[in-house]
Write a protein that holds these residues in place. Structure first.
Motif, PDB file in Angstrom:
ATOM      1  N   PRO A   1      38.557  38.470  33.871  1.00  0.00           N
ATOM      2  CA  PRO A   1      37.869  39.679  34.300  1.00  0.00           C
ATOM      3  C   PRO A   1      38.620  40.972  34.024  1.00  0.00           C
ATOM      4  O   PRO A   1      39.850  41.014  34.077  1.00  0.00           O
TER       5      PRO A   1
ATOM      6  N   ASN B   1      34.847  42.482  36.946  1.00  0.00           N
ATOM      7  CA  ASN B   1      33.610  41.778  36.604  1.00  0.00           C
ATOM      8  C   ASN B   1      33.783  40.266  36.736  1.00  0.00           C
ATOM      9  O   ASN B   1      34.833  39.782  37.185  1.00  0.00           O
ATOM     10  N   THR B   2      32.771  39.521  36.350  1.00  0.00           N
ATOM     11  CA  THR B   2      32.777  38.065  36.540  1.00  0.00           C
ATOM     12  C   THR B   2      33.137  37.307  35.263  1.00  0.00           C
ATOM     13  O   THR B   2      32.952  36.093  35.202  1.00  0.00           O
TER      14      THR B   2
END
Length: 158
Positions: A52, A47-48
């Motif tokens: 992460p 993910n960002t």
């Protein structure tokens, strides 16, 4: 049946960067299921978040790293590299954030059991959703350097 919404975004984003969907040897009846269960290359995404976590891994990636699906989803992606190799990995991810894609990456990674392996012909790209929001970075790599003839990818020149 697994929910393939994220994998579909990964595949569509790959096409935006390369002009083709994630490669398969022949036309698959269910492209996303093949990518998840049968692809001979590892495919994963984080993910960002500022630190992460993995949000997706196909069967080959799980085998490469030695984690179950639930274990890898609880893993900060930085732990896929040894402490010594994390600065180089971070530079790669920053380059991807800036350029959208990086190709031909080779480097060491670490399995759950602490053993090292090398990834070859790595491609890392930004993943966006249908509304063009950045939701992840995905990576594709091979555990050996014997890439089959049917696998050919080139980044588009914008």
């Amino acid at each position: 049946m697994k929910n393939y919404d994220l994998l579909n975004c990964i595949n569509n984003s790959f096409k935006k960067h390369t002009g083709c969907y994630l490669p398969t040897p022949t036309q698959q009846v269910n492209h996303l299921e093949w990518l998840d269960q049968s692809a001979p290359y590892s495919l994963l995404a984080h993910n960002t978040d500022s630190d992460p976590k993995f949000v997706y891994a196909n069967s080959q990636a799980l085998d490469s790293f030695g984690y179950s699906y639930q274990e890898i989803l609880n893993l900060n992606s930085k732990y896929s590299a040894s402490e010594i190799d994390r600065p180089q990995r971070l530079l790669l991810l920053e380059s991807v954030k800036e350029n959208g894609i990086a190709m031909n990456y080779t480097g060491p990674r670490v399995r759950k059991d602490g053993r090292f392996f090398t990834i070859y012909n790595g491609i890392v790209w930004v993943v966006k959703d249908d509304l063009d929001n950045e939701i992840a970075q995905a990576a594709l790599f091979w555990r050996n350097n014997a890439v089959p003839e049917w696998f050919e990818v080139k980044a588009k020149h914008n």
